[in-house]
Design a protein around this motif. Structure first.
Motif, PDB file in Angstrom:
ATOM      1  N   LYS A  65       1.096  -1.171  -0.036  1.00 31.19           N
ATOM      2  CA  LYS A  65      -0.106   0.052  -0.058  1.00 31.19           C
ATOM      3  C   LYS A  65       1.092   1.197   0.006  1.00 31.19           C
ATOM      4  O   LYS A  65       1.737   1.293   0.911  1.00 31.19           O
ATOM      5  CB  LYS A  65      -0.851  -0.065   1.364  1.00 31.19           C
ATOM      6  N   ILE A  66       0.745   1.978  -1.118  1.00 28.94           N
ATOM      7  CA  ILE A  66       1.913   3.281  -1.274  1.00 28.94           C
ATOM      8  C   ILE A  66       0.915   4.609  -0.915  1.00 28.94           C
ATOM      9  O   ILE A  66      -0.301   4.857  -1.181  1.00 28.94           O
ATOM     10  CB  ILE A  66       1.954   3.265  -2.771  1.00 28.94           C
ATOM     11  N   GLU A  67       1.520   5.041   0.335  1.00 26.85           N
ATOM     12  CA  GLU A  67       0.951   6.326   0.762  1.00 26.85           C
ATOM     13  C   GLU A  67       1.773   7.415   0.307  1.00 26.85           C
ATOM     14  O   GLU A  67       3.054   7.424   0.652  1.00 26.85           O
ATOM     15  CB  GLU A  67       0.823   6.374   2.189  1.00 26.85           C
ATOM     16  N   ILE A  68       1.030   8.323  -0.482  1.00 31.62           N
ATOM     17  CA  ILE A  68       1.996   9.517  -0.835  1.00 31.62           C
ATOM     18  C   ILE A  68       1.547  10.890  -0.205  1.00 31.62           C
ATOM     19  O   ILE A  68       0.448  10.961   0.137  1.00 31.62           O
ATOM     20  CB  ILE A  68       1.575  10.071  -2.625  1.00 31.62           C
ATOM     21  N   TYR A  69       2.589  11.416   0.343  1.00 34.30           N
ATOM     22  CA  TYR A  69       2.308  12.776   1.004  1.00 34.30           C
ATOM     23  C   TYR A  69       3.137  13.884   0.312  1.00 34.30           C
ATOM     24  O   TYR A  69       4.241  14.085   0.500  1.00 34.30           O
ATOM     25  CB  TYR A  69       3.184  12.388   2.538  1.00 34.30           C
ATOM     26  N   PRO A  70       2.202  14.627  -0.433  1.00 35.35           N
ATOM     27  CA  PRO A  70       2.793  15.495  -1.240  1.00 35.35           C
ATOM     28  C   PRO A  70       2.956  17.165  -0.419  1.00 35.35           C
ATOM     29  O   PRO A  70       2.729  17.027   0.737  1.00 35.35           O
ATOM     30  CB  PRO A  70       1.731  15.792  -2.691  1.00 35.35           C
ATOM     31  N   ASN A  71       3.549  18.136  -1.036  1.00 32.47           N
ATOM     32  CA  ASN A  71       3.349  19.373  -0.598  1.00 32.47           C
ATOM     33  C   ASN A  71       3.987  19.496   1.036  1.00 32.47           C
ATOM     34  O   ASN A  71       3.628  20.172   1.641  1.00 32.47           O
ATOM     35  CB  ASN A  71       2.113  19.862  -0.559  1.00 32.47           C
ATOM     36  N   SER A  72       5.137  18.576   1.162  1.00 32.04           N
ATOM     37  CA  SER A  72       5.567  18.997   2.514  1.00 32.04           C
ATOM     38  C   SER A  72       4.790  18.608   3.616  1.00 32.04           C
ATOM     39  O   SER A  72       4.745  19.075   4.838  1.00 32.04           O
ATOM     40  CB  SER A  72       6.196  20.229   2.933  1.00 32.04           C
ATOM     41  N   SER A  73       3.482  17.841   3.300  1.00 33.42           N
ATOM     42  CA  SER A  73       2.495  17.508   4.263  1.00 33.42           C
ATOM     43  C   SER A  73       2.929  16.363   5.525  1.00 33.42           C
ATOM     44  O   SER A  73       2.299  16.309   6.489  1.00 33.42           O
ATOM     45  CB  SER A  73       1.209  16.892   3.665  1.00 33.42           C
ATOM     46  N   LEU A  74       3.937  15.831   5.081  1.00 35.49           N
ATOM     47  CA  LEU A  74       4.712  14.949   6.155  1.00 35.49           C
ATOM     48  C   LEU A  74       5.895  15.436   6.734  1.00 35.49           C
ATOM     49  O   LEU A  74       5.819  15.441   7.910  1.00 35.49           O
ATOM     50  CB  LEU A  74       4.607  13.503   5.540  1.00 35.49           C
ATOM     51  N   TYR A  75       6.925  15.725   5.785  1.00 34.42           N
ATOM     52  CA  TYR A  75       8.196  16.354   6.113  1.00 34.42           C
ATOM     53  C   TYR A  75       8.235  17.384   5.179  1.00 34.42           C
ATOM     54  O   TYR A  75       8.166  17.506   4.104  1.00 34.42           O
ATOM     55  CB  TYR A  75       9.206  15.275   6.242  1.00 34.42           C
ATOM     56  N   LYS A  76       9.191  18.253   5.928  1.00 39.43           N
ATOM     57  CA  LYS A  76       9.847  19.235   4.866  1.00 39.43           C
ATOM     58  C   LYS A  76      11.223  18.930   4.704  1.00 39.43           C
ATOM     59  O   LYS A  76      11.729  17.825   4.818  1.00 39.43           O
ATOM     60  CB  LYS A  76      10.022  20.598   5.873  1.00 39.43           C
ATOM     61  N   ASP A  77      11.958  19.505   3.689  1.00 42.85           N
ATOM     62  CA  ASP A  77      13.337  19.159   3.151  1.00 42.85           C
ATOM     63  C   ASP A  77      14.022  18.535   3.734  1.00 42.85           C
ATOM     64  O   ASP A  77      14.349  17.395   3.616  1.00 42.85           O
ATOM     65  CB  ASP A  77      13.846  20.236   2.345  1.00 42.85           C
ATOM     66  N   LYS A  78      14.564  19.084   5.000  1.00 39.78           N
ATOM     67  CA  LYS A  78      15.533  18.614   5.786  1.00 39.78           C
ATOM     68  C   LYS A  78      15.138  17.504   6.818  1.00 39.78           C
ATOM     69  O   LYS A  78      15.734  16.497   6.886  1.00 39.78           O
ATOM     70  CB  LYS A  78      16.174  19.805   6.828  1.00 39.78           C
ATOM     71  N   GLU A  79      13.944  17.511   7.171  1.00 43.76           N
ATOM     72  CA  GLU A  79      13.432  16.381   8.043  1.00 43.76           C
ATOM     73  C   GLU A  79      13.305  14.903   7.323  1.00 43.76           C
ATOM     74  O   GLU A  79      13.335  14.064   7.736  1.00 43.76           O
ATOM     75  CB  GLU A  79      12.100  16.846   8.592  1.00 43.76           C
ATOM     76  N   GLU A  80      12.755  15.367   5.918  1.00 40.93           N
ATOM     77  CA  GLU A  80      12.464  13.978   5.210  1.00 40.93           C
ATOM     78  C   GLU A  80      13.695  13.089   5.097  1.00 40.93           C
ATOM     79  O   GLU A  80      13.675  11.847   5.166  1.00 40.93           O
ATOM     80  CB  GLU A  80      11.656  14.341   3.806  1.00 40.93           C
ATOM     81  N   ILE A  81      15.023  13.833   4.965  1.00 38.99           N
ATOM     82  CA  ILE A  81      16.120  12.989   4.850  1.00 38.99           C
ATOM     83  C   ILE A  81      16.406  12.128   6.067  1.00 38.99           C
ATOM     84  O   ILE A  81      16.726  11.057   6.204  1.00 38.99           O
ATOM     85  CB  ILE A  81      17.269  14.111   4.517  1.00 38.99           C
ATOM     86  N   GLU A  82      16.093  12.701   7.372  1.00 36.43           N
ATOM     87  CA  GLU A  82      16.346  12.169   8.419  1.00 36.43           C
ATOM     88  C   GLU A  82      15.330  11.206   8.517  1.00 36.43           C
ATOM     89  O   GLU A  82      15.638  10.068   9.135  1.00 36.43           O
ATOM     90  CB  GLU A  82      16.279  13.211   9.521  1.00 36.43           C
TER      91      GLU A  82
END
Ligand code: LMR
Length: 339
Positions: A65-82
Motif C-alpha cells: 500500500k503506497i501512501e503519497i504525502y505531497p506538498n511537505s504534508s509529512l516532512y519538510k526538506d531537511k526532516e524528510e532526509i532524517e
C-alpha cells in the motif's frame, strides 16, 4: 506493536516502526510504503509518485500500500532526509541539490550553471556513467538510488527584471540547499539564502527574500509567479530528483514484493521523464496567460555575460564536490569544466 505516545505523536505507522526497530516492514500486511515529497501533485514528481502508487499496488496485487504525502504534508526538506535514515518514511524524491546532508556532496555538481545543453544531454548523462557514479556514492550511506526524475531547467525571478549580471546586485535569493547554487548567485552579486520549499511563497510575498529560482511547474503550482513581478526564462541550471529508499528496507523486501515494486518504479521513472518537458512547457504557457508577471528571455549577449560572471563557480566547485565527479561529467558530456 504498542506505540509510545511520542511515536503516535510523530504519526509513524506500525510498518515504519517495525522497520526502524529491526522487524521487517514487510512482515505487516499489506506493507505500507510512505513516499514523502515537497511539491504539488500536479507536477512531474507529483504525477510520477502517483503513477508509482497505481502501478505498485497493481503489480503487487495489493500486498503493498503506497501512501503519497505531497506538498511537505509529512516532512519538510531537511526532516524528510532524517526520516528516511530513521526508517519512518520509505521513499523520497528530493532534488539532488539537497543531498549534501546525506554525506554525498558530489550530487551538487549537477547544479553547475549551463552544464547541460538541453534535456536530451541531461537525460543521456543520467542514464549513463554520471547517473551510475552518483548512485554508487549513495550505497555507502545506506541509501539506495532507484531512479532519476527530471523536472527541467530553472528560471529566476525578482520584482525587477534580471537581464544582466548587475541586476542581481544585493538581491536576497532563495536557494534550495546546494552550495553550487549559493556560489553562482554570489558570483552574480546576490545574497543566497537556503530555505525550505514550503516557506518560499510567503517569504517572497512578505519580502523576506527578493527572488528565487525554480522550474515553470514549481512556479505555477506554488503560485510564485503571483508574487514575483519579473521572471527570466534563463534555464541556467537543471532540476532533477533522485528517488531513494533506505537500503536495508528495500533490499530486505521479499522477492514477490521487490520485483513488482522495482518494475513499478522503473515504469514510473520512464513516465515521469516522459512528461517533464511538456509539463514545464504547459506551466510556462499558464504563467504567460495569467498576466501576473512579466516573462523575459535573454539575448545571446546576455547569456554570455551570465556565463562569464558565473564561471568562477566552476573553479570553486572542485573544492566542494571533488575533482572525480567533475571528471566523470566532463568525460560523459564531452566538455571542459570551465563554465
Ligand atoms: C526546491 O526546493 O526548490 C525544489 O527542489 C522543490 C522540488 O522538489 O522540486
Amino acid at each position: 506493536m504498542k506505540l509510545s505516545r511520542r511515536e503516535v505523536g510523530l504519526g509513524l505507522s506500525a510498518a515504519a516502526l517495525a522497520t526502524a526497530y529491526g522487524r521487517p516492514g514487510w512482515a505487516q500486511s499489506p506493507v505500507v510504503i510512505k513516499f514523502s515529497h515537497v511539491v504539488a501533485n500536479d507536477t512531474p514528481k507529483g504525477k510520477g509518485s502517483l503513477k508509482f502508487k497505481e502501478l505498485a499496488e497493481k503489480y503487487t496485487g495489493g500486498k503493498a500500500k503506497i501512501e503519497i504525502y505531497p506538498n511537505s504534508s509529512l516532512y519538510k526538506d531537511k526532516e524528510e532526509i532524517e526520516a528516511l535514515q530513521l526508517g519512518s518514511v520509505q521513499l523520497l524524491g528530493p532534488s539532488t541539490a539537497k543531498f549534501a546532508p546525506l554525506g554525498v556532496k558530489e550530487f551538487e555538481a549537477l547544479d553547475l550553471p549551463w552544464l547541460f545543453k538541453d534535456d536530451h544531454v541531461y537525460d543521456t548523462a543520467m542514464k549513463g556513467e554520471v547517473g551510475k557514479y552518483l548512485f554508487k556514492k549513495l550505497e555507502a550511506k545506506g541509501i539506495l538510488g532507484l531512479g532519476y526524475w527530471d523536472n527541467g531547467f530553472h528560471m529566476v525571478s525578482a520584482n525587477r527584471p534580471l537581464l544582466n549580471p548587475a541586476d542581481f546586485q544585493g538581491l536576497k535569493i532563495r536557494i534550495s540547499g546546494s552550495k553550487i547554487a549559493d556560489r553562482y548567485f554570489r558570483d552574480l552579486g546576490s545574497i543566497p539564502q537556503i530555505m525550505a520549499f514550503s516557506e518560499v511563497y510567503q517569504a517572497l510575498q512578505t519580502g523576506v527574500v527578493d527572488g528565487c529560482e525554480n522550474t515553470p511547474s514549481n512556479y505555477v503550482t506554488q503560485k510564485f509567479h503571483e508574487v514575483q513581478k519579473h521572471i527570466t526564462v534563463s534555464y541556467h541550471a537543471h532540476l532533477q530528483y533522485a528517488v531513494i529508499a533506505n537500503s536495508k528496507f528495500w533490499n530486505g523486501l521479499p522477492a514477490d514484493l521487490r520485483q513488482p515494486l522495482d518494475k513499478a518504479m522503473n515504469e514510473a521513472t520512464e513516465y515521469t521523464n516522459g512528461i517533464a518537458q511538456k509539463e514545464n512547457e504547459d506551466a510556462l504557457e499558464e504563467i504567460k496567460k495569467s498576466g501576473k508577471t512579466e516573462l523575459h528571455k535573454l539575448s545571446d549577449a546576455q547569456i554570455a555575460a551570465w556565463k562569464k560572471a558565473m564561471a568562477p563557480t566552476y573553479t570553486w566547485a572542485k573544492g566542494r564536490v571533488g575533482q572525480e565527479v567533475l571528471d566523470v561529467l566532463a568525460k560523459e558530456l564531452g566538455i571542459k569544466m570551465t563554465g
